[in-house]
Write an enzyme that holds these catalytic residues in place. Structure first.
Site, short mmCIF file in Angstrom:
data_model
loop_
_atom_site.label_atom_id
_atom_site.label_comp_id
_atom_site.label_asym_id
_atom_site.label_seq_id
_atom_site.Cartn_x
_atom_site.Cartn_y
_atom_site.Cartn_z
N HIS A 38 42.07 50.52 49.56
CA HIS A 38 42.48 49.81 50.78
C HIS A 38 41.33 49.27 51.61
O HIS A 38 41.57 48.71 52.67
CB HIS A 38 43.32 50.72 51.67
N LYS B 29 47.55 45.45 66.52
CA LYS B 29 47.04 46.16 65.35
C LYS B 29 46.11 47.25 65.87
O LYS B 29 45.78 47.27 67.06
CB LYS B 29 46.26 45.20 64.44
N ARG B 30 45.68 48.17 65.01
CA ARG B 30 44.69 49.15 65.45
C ARG B 30 43.48 48.44 66.05
O ARG B 30 43.12 47.33 65.64
CB ARG B 30 44.25 50.04 64.26
N LYS C 260 38.25 44.00 63.26
CA LYS C 260 39.42 43.16 63.54
C LYS C 260 39.16 42.18 64.70
O LYS C 260 39.92 41.26 64.93
CB LYS C 260 40.64 44.05 63.84
N THR D 217 49.13 43.36 56.99
CA THR D 217 50.57 43.16 56.81
C THR D 217 51.18 42.69 58.12
O THR D 217 52.25 42.07 58.12
CB THR D 217 51.28 44.45 56.35
N LYS E 174 54.35 40.02 58.88
CA LYS E 174 55.51 40.25 59.75
C LYS E 174 55.62 39.16 60.80
O LYS E 174 56.73 38.69 61.11
CB LYS E 174 55.37 41.60 60.46
C1 LIG Z 1 52.24 46.34 60.33
C2 LIG Z 1 51.70 47.39 61.19
C3 LIG Z 1 50.32 47.66 61.18
C4 LIG Z 1 49.34 46.87 60.35
O1 LIG Z 1 48.90 45.76 61.10
P1 LIG Z 1 47.64 44.89 60.63
O2 LIG Z 1 47.68 43.72 61.57
O3 LIG Z 1 47.90 44.48 59.22
O4 LIG Z 1 46.44 45.72 60.80
C5 LIG Z 1 49.85 48.66 62.01
N1 LIG Z 1 50.67 49.36 62.81
C6 LIG Z 1 52.00 49.11 62.86
C7 LIG Z 1 52.85 49.90 63.77
C8 LIG Z 1 52.56 48.13 62.05
O5 LIG Z 1 53.88 47.91 62.10
#
Ligand SMILES: *Cc1c(COP(=O)(O)O)cnc(C)c1O
Length: 809
Positions: free
Chosen positions: A354, A545-546, A551, A653, A657
């Site tokens: 990952h 995101k985190r 990022k 991901t 979304k």
């Molecule tokens: C999809 C998701 C992530 C991943 O987000 P990235 O933008 O791909 O880092 C992290 N936390 C939650 C709660 C998510 O639903």
């Protein structure tokens, strides 16, 4: 009588209120209603579980076991009702109690047994495995405390424990009879044992108890199982202390055992490195391997055909010790010859990487492993010896090659490289986007790829459309149902048909009305959680995101400050009103990430209070990002910020979304952004900044961030304002260090190098947003192009190319 008819459901809910929850139906609170409705769903899940298990046993099908330290599930009620076809009936049943199903569902706490993308991927995969009817189990840990809850005080992150099981959960099935011993420590005896077989004289033991979460498939009566392990002290433990009345001592001994499954390590993309973490990893792997072998022996009476019937998948290296554990059980406990055991092991395991970042690769000190898992360390040494003999035969005399490949890092304190153990022990290794998989074999795993090119492959991530479209965005789901029928839930490629409707005025209007309603819902959530009023007519610019330096939330902040300064300088330039929305948690020990959260708040409080930019710019931070918060944010986004330094984000991901919910992406040429661009078309995405080879070249040529600072007056003005205390007047030096780390600390993620391109691209975003019809057309094109990012597609690929299974078409 039809158990799913509305009148049956109304009765069933009332019966559960009375008999399970223990309350008079007329007095039920929303929480009690949630519990009762969940019980109705639970009964049907239970029946489906029993039927599925029986069928899979009869069919003697190959199964996949998905081993993961994290499953970021979120709430279950809405998903379970939709999968069981109970949603409408349940809505009617709660209406009888003058409640709305939406409000009742919100009473359920999130199951947050994961940090971020990796754990959420595992949850999407469970949904797809069940939906595709793939014989499958997820295995993980039943943490008493999941991901911490985040609150914000004076702009700073404050962490609270997440006791998600405090009131119990209707979704788990404790399997009283399923418990296995897991051993630790001690030493190894070899005397009198043939062929490398050994006797592990362990020092401690804990019991693993199984709790199942039943995962319903959609459009099928099949279910999958997520089996989570809880650590409990073995029953015989320290009876003496109890007998002598020393209850405090007895309790502390018990705690020492049970702390293994207490709490999720809240680190994302950084190895925890602590002994308790290693114990957690071995604990759930050892229990899972025993469970898998017991099931196999029960069905076949032999382990000789194990590799024909069992696939075990390692979600990152966290469960990598399973390679050594399976060897140990086969050789030491089942008397199998090493060569046969090794052949089985390699055919059983596969591994997903990952991350490319070297500092995120998991290693364990040899000394710690000797202390906690002495027999496994011996097995790893033996695997390593055979592997290095093989590698040396391929490239005689190349010592550098061998030391780079070794399962043991000998530079400095000796450490076991868990990624190397995973690669050597697996028949397939995959990355999670095309770019990431390509970089894997060119960079960190290049030496392994030279030995075994056919072992490496790509499986681009995906997300489940059931949660991330049907459940999170009922408005858009309804429009799609009216336009395309309901089948897109199981065949996301059907969204392609929307491409033709991009120019259709009526469809555009309906699509944008849905977006507007979702923005209003998000604005309400923002008002409730932050007290800040935002205008749903403004462009909702979302980065959720985190919080991580790679990022680059900080790059986003630099642009917002630049925009703020530009509006002040040119108030009548026809600015597009914008609301910048952030959300995300910082690891509790990650000081730089916490400083970024504080900066977002400080910048927001200056901007949001400045009457000169009122109506043109707002900056908000939505607290406690998690699955349920994401389900509110994603549908309300216009713009999706995916701005990691090229070559650092393995896939992402969140990008999928957001696009699936009709947001346009502004992003770098990184991770799955590249494949999103290919699917939606260049005109429907904003790609900016350095590409991976350019990042590599700039670093190699000696990147000097100061040059970019001196060379770009706008950037200089921004950094000077932040460093000089414009956003922290009560403590002007608060962000000096943060800015210095860019100017003098090397700006490792190249924010300054990408700033100009980013700011210029943001102006193109504004220009497009002014043409609302054009924007709508491109947003629709994004939804239309997302078929490839269903996790159903991903799981089909894993099944066919890695696990040797054929899912039903
Ligand atoms: C999809 C998701 C992530 C991943 O987000 P990235 O933008 O791909 O880092 C992290 N936390 C939650 C709660 C998510 O639903």
């Amino acid at each position: 009588m039809d158990r799913n008819s509305p009148s049956s459901l109304i009765n069933a809910v009332d019966t559960h209120l009375l008999e399970t929850v223990g309350v008079a139906p007329a007095q039920a609170t929303p929480t009690e209603l949630m519990q009762a409705v969940a019980q109705v769903a639970r009964e049907q899940l239970s029946r489906r579980w029993v039927a599925t298990q029986r069928r899979e046993q009869d069919e003697k099908a190959r199964r996949v076991y998905y081993l993961s330290m994290e499953f970021l599930i979120g709430r279950t009620l809405g998903n379970a009702l939709a999968a069981l076809g109970l949603a409408d009936g349940a809505a009617q049943a709660v209406t009888q109690h003058a409640q709305k199903l939406e409000d009742v569902a919100e009473r359920e706490p999130d199951a947050a047994l994961g940090n971020g993308g990796l754990g959420r991927l595992a949850a999407c995969f469970l949904d797809s495995m069940a939906t595709l009817g793939l014989p499958s189990f997820g295995y993980g840990i039943r943490y008493e405390y999941g991901m911490f809850a985040q609150s914000i005080q004076q702009g700073c992150q404050v962490e609270y424990p997440d006791p998600w099981l405090a009131d119990g959960t209707p979704w788990e099935f404790p399997r009283a009879g399923i418990t296995y011993p897991v051993r630790f420590g001690g030493w190894v005896e070899h005397q009198g044992h043939q062929g490398g077989k050994a006797l592990w004289r362990h020092a401690g033991e804990v019991a693993a108890k199984a709790y199942d979460m039943v995962v319903p498939g959609h459009g099928t009566s099949k279910v999958s199982t997520l089996r989570l392990w809880k650590a409990v002290a073995p029953a015989h433990i320290d009876l003496h202390a109890f007998n002598t009345g020393d209850y405090a001592r007895a309790a502390s001994v018990k705690n020492e055992y049970e702390n293994i499954s207490w709490v999720l390590y809240p680190n994302d993309s950084t190895p925890a490195g602590r002994e308790l973490r290693l114990r957690q990893e071995y604990f759930f792997v050892a229990a899972s391997v025993q469970d898998i072998l017991a099931r196999h022996l029960d069905e076949y009476g032999t382990l000789a055909n194990l590799a024909d019937k069992v696939a075990m998948h390692l979600n990152d290296t966290h469960p990598a010790i399973a390679v050594a554990e399976l060897m140990r059980v086969l050789c030491d406990e089942q008397d199998m010859a090493w060569e046969q055991a090794w052949s089985i092991t390699q055919r059983v395991f596969s591994y997903t990487n990952h991350t490319l970042m070297p500092e995120a690769l998991e290693t364990w000190p040899v000394s710690l492993m000797q202390h906690v898992l002495p027999r496994h360390l011996e097995i790893i040494f033996r695997i390593n010896q055979a592997f290095l003999d093989f590698a040396a035969a391929q490239r005689p005399g190349e010592l550098g090659f061998l030391s780079r490949l070794s399962l043991v890092d000998e530079s400095g304190e000796r450490r076991v490289r868990m990624a190397h153990l995973s690669i050597v022990g697996s028949h397939k290794v995959n990355g999670v986007s095309a770019l990431h998989s390509e970089l894997l074999v060119k960079t960190i795993f290049a030496d392994f790829a030279a030995l075994w090119p056919e072992r490496f492959t790509n499986m681009t991530n995906g997300v489940t459309p059931r949660r991330w479209l049907a459940q999170a965005n009922p408005g858009l789901a309804g429009l799609l149902d009216r336009t395309l029928g309901a089948k897109w839930r199981l065949d996301l490629d059907q969204l392609q048909a929307l491409r033709e409707l991009r120019g259709n005025e009526g469809f555009r209007a309906e699509f944008m009305a849905v977006k507007r309603a979702n923005k209003a819902r998000l604005a309400e959530h923002i008002a409730r959680s932050t007290g800040i009023a935002v205008d749903p007519a403004s462009l909702f610019d979302v980065q959720v995101k985190r919080i991580h330096e790679y990022k680059r939330q900080l790059l986003n902040v630099l642009h917002l400050v630049a925009r703020y300064q530009a509006i002040l300088a040119h108030p009548n330039a026809g600015w597009v009103p914008r609301t910048a929305i952030f959300a995300g948690k910082a690891a509790s020990s990650y000081a730089a990430a916490k400083s970024i959260i504080r900066l977002i708040h400080d910048v927001g409080s200056v901007i949001n209070r400045d009457a000169r930019v009122a109506g043109l710019l707002k900056v908000v931070f939505v607290p406690n990002y998690g699955v349920s918060v994401a389900e509110v944010i994603m549908p309300g986004a216009d713009l999706s910020e995916q701005i990691s330094t090229a070559g650092t984000e393995a896939s992402g991901t969140g990008n999928m979304k957001l696009a699936l919910n009709g947001a346009l992406t502004i992003g770098t040429d990184d991770g799955a952004n590249i494949e999103i661009r290919q699917q939606v078309g260049d005109d429907n995405i904003f790609i900016f900044g350095l590409k991976t080879p350019e990042v590599q070249a700039l670093r190699a040529s000696g990147y000097q961030p100061m040059r970019w600072y001196e060379g770009n007056p706008q950037l200089k003005h921004v950094l000077d304002a932040i460093a000089g205390g414009t956003f922290s007047p009560e403590e002007p030096g608060r962000y000096r260090g943060l800015v210095d780390s860019l100017l003098w600390g090397g700006d490792h993620y190249l924010l300054l190098a990408d700033f100009a391109s980013y700011a210029e691209t943001q102006l193109r975003v504004d220009a497009l947003f002014r043409q609302s019809g054009e924007w709508a057309s491109r947003a629709i094109a994004n939804v239309a192009g997302m078929g490839a990012f269903s996790s159903d597609r991903t799981i089909r690929e894993y099944a066919q190319q890695i696990w040797g299974m054929t899912p039903a078409p």
